[in-house]
Design a protein around this motif. Structure first.
Motif, short mmCIF file in Angstrom:
data_model
loop_
_atom_site.label_atom_id
_atom_site.label_comp_id
_atom_site.label_asym_id
_atom_site.label_seq_id
_atom_site.Cartn_x
_atom_site.Cartn_y
_atom_site.Cartn_z
N UNK A 27 0.84 -1.21 0.00
CA UNK A 27 0.00 0.00 0.00
C UNK A 27 0.87 1.26 0.00
N UNK A 28 1.65 1.48 -1.06
CA UNK A 28 2.57 2.62 -1.05
C UNK A 28 1.88 3.97 -0.91
N UNK A 29 0.64 4.07 -1.36
CA UNK A 29 -0.08 5.34 -1.27
C UNK A 29 -0.51 5.66 0.17
N UNK A 30 -0.50 4.68 1.05
CA UNK A 30 -1.01 4.87 2.41
C UNK A 30 0.04 5.41 3.38
N UNK A 31 1.28 5.50 2.95
CA UNK A 31 2.36 5.90 3.85
C UNK A 31 3.18 7.01 3.22
N UNK A 32 3.62 7.95 4.04
CA UNK A 32 4.42 9.07 3.54
C UNK A 32 5.80 8.61 3.06
N UNK A 33 6.39 7.66 3.77
CA UNK A 33 7.70 7.17 3.35
C UNK A 33 7.54 6.01 2.37
N UNK A 34 8.56 5.80 1.58
CA UNK A 34 8.54 4.70 0.62
C UNK A 34 9.35 3.52 1.15
N UNK A 35 9.12 2.38 0.57
CA UNK A 35 9.88 1.18 0.90
C UNK A 35 11.37 1.46 0.73
#
Length: 168
Positions: A27-35
């Protein structure tokens, strides 16, 4: 479905790190930081341990069959004029356990912590297009008080965020 929801400790860091990586990838859109940002410097586990040890934050986890399947962090404001409220951050439930009560158990743990801290208000941000998450938060009484257009941008894609609050 039955499971256990409890406050996570530094001993839970490996499970928490694994679930965090899943959350960032799923869910990359759900978090401000990226993997990529979180794992780039090679001390991802150290970052997770620091979050679990933060004195103004509590991370709760839900376990099924000894596997961590959901987490949420509640972060109490530390400056005097804002100590009556906290932010809910990093809420994630693995896909297999969505709709099973894991999210509700995590939110109940947040509410219990809010009572311990004698909070008056909880706040969170959610991507505006995530109807399922918004409905979930509305079911607890959270109300939207603002929208930030293009709050997040990654790989040329923008996401708006809704800011929600619940007065306890």
């Amino acid at each position: 479905m039955t499971g256990q929801t409890r406050r996570l400790t530094v001993e839970d860091a490996p499970s928490c790190a694994s679930l965090r990586k899943e959350a960032l990838a799923d869910s990359p859109e759900a978090f401000a930081s990226t993997y990529q940002e979180e794992v780039k410097d090679g001390d991802f586990m150290g970052k997770v341990q620091q979050r679990l040890l933060c004195r103004d934050a509590v991370t709760f986890g839900s376990f099924y069959e000894d596997q961590l399947v959901g987490t949420v962090m509640v972060w109490k404001k530390s400056i005097q004029k804002m100590r009556h409220k906290a932010d809910i951050e990093a809420m994630y439930v693995t896909k297999r356990y969505r709709g099973s009560g894991v999210g509700r158990a995590l939110m109940q743990a947040v509410f219990a912590q809010a009572r311990i801290w004698d909070l008056e208000q909880l706040q969170l941000a959610v991507v505006s297009s995530n109807q399922e998450a918004k409905a979930f938060y509305h079911s607890f009484g959270f109300q939207t008080y603002g929208v930030e257009k293009a709050a997040l941008k990654h790989n040329g894609v923008y996401w708006d965020e809704e800011y929600m609050t619940l007065f306890l």
